[in-house]
Write a protein that holds these residues in place. Structure first.
Motif, PDB file in Angstrom:
ATOM      1  N   SER A 148       0.839  -1.212   0.000  1.00 51.27           N
ATOM      2  CA  SER A 148       0.000   0.000   0.000  1.00 51.27           C
ATOM      3  C   SER A 148       0.876   1.265   0.000  1.00 51.27           C
ATOM      4  O   SER A 148       0.530   2.285  -0.604  1.00 51.27           O
ATOM      5  N   GLN A 149       2.063   1.157   0.634  1.00 48.30           N
ATOM      6  CA  GLN A 149       2.995   2.304   0.624  1.00 48.30           C
ATOM      7  C   GLN A 149       3.445   2.620  -0.813  1.00 48.30           C
ATOM      8  O   GLN A 149       3.453   3.776  -1.260  1.00 48.30           O
ATOM      9  N   MET A 150       3.837   1.536  -1.552  1.00 47.83           N
ATOM     10  CA  MET A 150       4.298   1.716  -2.936  1.00 47.83           C
ATOM     11  C   MET A 150       3.186   2.262  -3.816  1.00 47.83           C
ATOM     12  O   MET A 150       3.402   3.112  -4.690  1.00 47.83           O
ATOM     13  N   ALA A 151       1.940   1.715  -3.568  1.00 47.66           N
ATOM     14  CA  ALA A 151       0.789   2.184  -4.343  1.00 47.66           C
ATOM     15  C   ALA A 151       0.585   3.682  -4.100  1.00 47.66           C
ATOM     16  O   ALA A 151       0.399   4.472  -5.040  1.00 47.66           O
ATOM     17  N   GLU A 152       0.688   4.065  -2.828  1.00 51.49           N
ATOM     18  CA  GLU A 152       0.476   5.491  -2.477  1.00 51.49           C
ATOM     19  C   GLU A 152       1.545   6.379  -3.142  1.00 51.49           C
ATOM     20  O   GLU A 152       1.243   7.406  -3.744  1.00 51.49           O
ATOM     21  N   ASN A 153       2.843   5.919  -3.043  1.00 54.01           N
ATOM     22  CA  ASN A 153       3.946   6.670  -3.678  1.00 54.01           C
ATOM     23  C   ASN A 153       3.673   6.891  -5.162  1.00 54.01           C
ATOM     24  O   ASN A 153       3.816   7.995  -5.680  1.00 54.01           O
ATOM     25  N   THR A 154       3.315   5.767  -5.817  1.00 56.00           N
ATOM     26  CA  THR A 154       3.153   5.827  -7.267  1.00 56.00           C
ATOM     27  C   THR A 154       1.953   6.670  -7.652  1.00 56.00           C
ATOM     28  O   THR A 154       2.036   7.516  -8.550  1.00 56.00           O
ATOM     29  N   LEU A 155       0.825   6.463  -6.943  1.00 54.42           N
ATOM     30  CA  LEU A 155      -0.399   7.195  -7.304  1.00 54.42           C
ATOM     31  C   LEU A 155      -0.271   8.692  -7.009  1.00 54.42           C
ATOM     32  O   LEU A 155      -0.917   9.513  -7.669  1.00 54.42           O
ATOM     33  N   SER A 156       0.606   9.055  -6.042  1.00 61.94           N
ATOM     34  CA  SER A 156       0.756  10.482  -5.722  1.00 61.94           C
ATOM     35  C   SER A 156       1.323  11.255  -6.923  1.00 61.94           C
ATOM     36  O   SER A 156       1.114  12.443  -7.066  1.00 61.94           O
ATOM     37  N   HIS A 157       2.032  10.543  -7.799  1.00 63.76           N
ATOM     38  CA  HIS A 157       2.576  11.224  -8.980  1.00 63.76           C
ATOM     39  C   HIS A 157       1.915  10.785 -10.276  1.00 63.76           C
ATOM     40  O   HIS A 157       2.212  11.322 -11.327  1.00 63.76           O
ATOM     41  N   ASN A 158       1.063   9.740 -10.213  1.00 61.11           N
ATOM     42  CA  ASN A 158       0.369   9.252 -11.416  1.00 61.11           C
ATOM     43  C   ASN A 158      -1.058   8.920 -11.017  1.00 61.11           C
ATOM     44  O   ASN A 158      -1.428   7.746 -10.942  1.00 61.11           O
ATOM     45  N   SER A 159      -1.865   9.941 -10.792  1.00 60.29           N
ATOM     46  CA  SER A 159      -3.199   9.708 -10.226  1.00 60.29           C
ATOM     47  C   SER A 159      -4.079   8.834 -11.123  1.00 60.29           C
ATOM     48  O   SER A 159      -5.009   8.190 -10.648  1.00 60.29           O
ATOM     49  N   ASN A 160      -3.759   8.792 -12.420  1.00 58.63           N
ATOM     50  CA  ASN A 160      -4.626   8.018 -13.332  1.00 58.63           C
ATOM     51  C   ASN A 160      -4.168   6.572 -13.509  1.00 58.63           C
ATOM     52  O   ASN A 160      -4.788   5.811 -14.259  1.00 58.63           O
ATOM     53  N   LEU A 161      -3.091   6.219 -12.838  1.00 58.88           N
ATOM     54  CA  LEU A 161      -2.539   4.863 -13.036  1.00 58.88           C
ATOM     55  C   LEU A 161      -3.484   3.801 -12.472  1.00 58.88           C
ATOM     56  O   LEU A 161      -3.970   3.919 -11.345  1.00 58.88           O
ATOM     57  N   LYS A 162      -3.748   2.775 -13.307  1.00 58.46           N
ATOM     58  CA  LYS A 162      -4.575   1.668 -12.802  1.00 58.46           C
ATOM     59  C   LYS A 162      -3.632   0.534 -12.457  1.00 58.46           C
ATOM     60  O   LYS A 162      -3.362  -0.348 -13.268  1.00 58.46           O
ATOM     61  N   GLY A 163      -3.072   0.605 -11.278  1.00 59.27           N
ATOM     62  CA  GLY A 163      -2.071  -0.383 -10.883  1.00 59.27           C
ATOM     63  C   GLY A 163      -2.648  -1.437  -9.945  1.00 59.27           C
ATOM     64  O   GLY A 163      -3.793  -1.340  -9.505  1.00 59.27           O
ATOM     65  N   GLY A 164      -1.860  -2.418  -9.675  1.00 61.53           N
ATOM     66  CA  GLY A 164      -2.309  -3.459  -8.754  1.00 61.53           C
ATOM     67  C   GLY A 164      -1.163  -4.437  -8.502  1.00 61.53           C
ATOM     68  O   GLY A 164      -0.063  -4.268  -9.049  1.00 61.53           O
ATOM     69  N   TYR A 165      -1.428  -5.455  -7.715  1.00 58.52           N
ATOM     70  CA  TYR A 165      -0.382  -6.422  -7.380  1.00 58.52           C
ATOM     71  C   TYR A 165      -0.097  -7.295  -8.590  1.00 58.52           C
ATOM     72  O   TYR A 165      -1.008  -7.846  -9.195  1.00 58.52           O
ATOM     73  N   VAL A 166       1.171  -7.397  -8.985  1.00 62.88           N
ATOM     74  CA  VAL A 166       1.548  -8.298 -10.090  1.00 62.88           C
ATOM     75  C   VAL A 166       2.690  -9.180  -9.601  1.00 62.88           C
ATOM     76  O   VAL A 166       3.409  -8.828  -8.665  1.00 62.88           O
ATOM     77  N   GLN A 167       2.791 -10.371 -10.205  1.00 60.84           N
ATOM     78  CA  GLN A 167       3.936 -11.193  -9.832  1.00 60.84           C
ATOM     79  C   GLN A 167       4.528 -11.883 -11.041  1.00 60.84           C
ATOM     80  O   GLN A 167       3.852 -12.117 -12.038  1.00 60.84           O
ATOM     81  N   ALA A 168       5.825 -12.174 -10.952  1.00 57.03           N
ATOM     82  CA  ALA A 168       6.526 -12.818 -12.058  1.00 57.03           C
ATOM     83  C   ALA A 168       7.321 -13.997 -11.505  1.00 57.03           C
ATOM     84  O   ALA A 168       7.857 -13.915 -10.397  1.00 57.03           O
ATOM     85  N   SER A 169       7.370 -15.096 -12.294  1.00 56.94           N
ATOM     86  CA  SER A 169       8.091 -16.298 -11.847  1.00 56.94           C
ATOM     87  C   SER A 169       9.426 -16.395 -12.564  1.00 56.94           C
ATOM     88  O   SER A 169       9.520 -16.100 -13.764  1.00 56.94           O
TER      89      SER A 169
END
Ligand code: ADP
Length: 466
Positions: free
Chosen positions: A111-132
């Motif tokens: 949630s911290q990273m989401a907040e950081n990112t959204l504070s500068h990109n309010s329109n970003l539709k982000g979410g949890y992603v994972q890679a193997s």
């Protein structure tokens, strides 16, 4: 209320500066963000790979086991960077899992990273992603690393502080440029508006009749220079006209006073019975009246010649032909006085006011006749000089004293006052002549030698002075 030029200019400068800073900030924010996000994504991939490489090294092939403590260290460190690590062995059993280690911290990090990112990109539709990523040892797959984070990209605290610094710099630059634009605008508008205000002041002074008013200030701006020059020219010509009007009134009253006074005293003497009104006295009174009449007529001619649009009746004519005609009219006067008169020159066609040019020739020839004694000689010559015509009247008369030469074109100026009374001149003939010549954009000059003769030379442009 009307806004002053100065405040309008200053405001324009400020608005321009604001607009520029706004456009630059927008461009920096927009294009720079795109680049920066690409950079952040590349960094993320690199970091994931680094974590996988580190985890790879924690596999002991001889014992076919994982150094769980070391994996945990890597995982905790990654978690502090916003990366949630999960390591599985070949059979799919969990070796180490950040969510198992501290689920609360994982959620908080995300949630911290989401907040950081959204504070500068309010329109970003982000979410949890994972890679193997496969884990290998000696080119053999020994397990799997699953790396989860806030995607498609996220900003850590360093990124956020970097972006904040950029924004602060932009705001400071914006304020500094705005201040500079206001200062420069105020200076520039002062430079432009000051001479204009002076011109306005001078013009209103001139309109109040203060024709001595001039604008001293020089401007490097062409249009403003032209404006101040025009106002000064206007003041010049108005001052000249005022002076002319004043001296004209004084000159005219002075010229009229003498004949009127003599007429008045003669008539009073006759009325009072002191003088007998005989023929001789009445004739003398009549002569004075004729003199006054001539003077008034000459004044009218001068007024017409000096009027602004004096040359209105332009026509094309042969000036030599006109000269021949005038000489013909003068023949008997010259014959009576015993003075010879002749014309030399070729036929030349010019565009001019025929009547006024005729007046010029009549004035010069009649003067030559007036001031040339018996047995003298007068010559009118006409010379074609490419763009202009040179008309010269040469006489073998009395000549003009050198001290009088500079003044003879002035109103009412007579070189020899006593002799001129006899010749009956008003002193306006040459003034009228000069005014006509100048109205045609030509010039007149004189050369004279006392008791030898005089030459008046008139130069007229062939095209009527256009
Ligand atoms: P006026 O009507 O008195 O002749 P002008 O203006 O024609 O007035 O001439 C001004 C003065 O210039 C004259 O009074 C005269 O003294 C002098 N003048 C003009 N033309 C001649 C000439 N051809 N020879 C000598 N003096 C001349």
């Amino acid at each position: 209320m009307k806004t002053s030029l100065r405040s309008r200019l200053t405001l324009t400068y400020a608005m321009l500066a604001l607009l520029l800073v706004g456009v630059i900030s927008f461009c920096i924010n927009f294009f720079f963000k795109i680049q920066f996000n690409d950079y952040v994504i590349a960094q993320q991939k690199q970091y994931n790979q680094d974590v996988v490489n580190l985890v790879d090294k924690q596999y002991d092939a001889s014992t076919k086991s994982w150094n769980v403590n070391a994996v945990e260290n890597i995982g905790v460190n990654a978690l502090s960077q916003g990366v949630i690590l999960k390591v599985k062995d070949l059979s799919g059993n969990i070796v180490w899992d950040a969510t198992v280690h501290d689920n609360g911290l994982c959620t908080q990090m995300l949630s911290q990273m989401a907040e950081n990112t959204l504070s500068h990109n309010s329109n970003l539709k982000g979410g949890y992603v994972q890679a193997s990523y496969p884990l290998t040892s000696n080119f053999k797959t020994v397990g799997e690393a699953v790396i989860g984070y806030y995607g498609p990209y996220y900003y850590n605290s360093n990124d956020v502080s970097f972006l904040n610094k950029i924004n602060t710099t932009l705001i400071v630059v914006g304020f500094v440029s705005l201040g500079m634009a206001l200062l420069l605008g105020a200076l520039m508008s002062r430079r432009i508006s000051r001479p204009i205000s002076k011109a306005v002041l001078a013009a209103s002074e001139i309109s109040r009749g203060n024709f001595k008013q001039r604008i001293e200030e020089r401007s490097s701006t062409r249009e403003i220079g032209q404006l101040t020059a025009s106002v000064n020219d206007l003041a010049d010509s108005l001052e000249k006209q005022q002076k002319l009007r004043k001296t004209m009134a004084a000159d005219v009253s002075h010229e009229l006073r003498t004949p009127l006074a003599s007429l008045q005293s003669s008539l009073e003497a006759m009325i009072d019975g002191i003088w007998e009104p005989n023929n001789e006295r009445l004739e003398s009174c009549h002569e004075e009246i004729l003199r006054i009449n001539r003077l008034v007529g000459d004044l009218e001619k001068l007024e017409r010649a000096e009027a602004e649009n004096a040359v209105t009746e332009l026509s094309e004519f042969d000036i030599t032909e006109l000269a021949r005609h005038i000489i013909h009219n003068f023949e008997s006067d010259f014959y009576k006085k015993g003075v010879r008169l002749n014309l030399v020159g070729d036929d030349v066609t010019i565009v001019a006011d025929r009547d006024k040019i005729s007046q010029v020739m009549v004035n010069l020839i009649s003067n030559a006749l007036k001031y040339t004694p018996e047995d003298g000689h007068v010559e009118l010559s006409i010379k074609d000089t490419e763009d202009s015509v040179e008309l010269a009247v040469t006489d073998s008369g009395n000549g003009i004293p050198p001290e009088d030469l500079p003044n003879i074109f002035e109103r009412f100026y007579r070189a020899d006052k006593s002799r001129n009374r006899l010749t009956g001149g008003s002193g306006l003939g040459l003034t009228i002549t000069k005014a006509i010549v100048e109205a045609h954009k030509g010039n007149i000059r004189v050369a004279s030698k006392l008791n030898k003769g005089t030459v008046f030379t008139v130069c007229l442009p062939k095209n009527g002075g256009k």
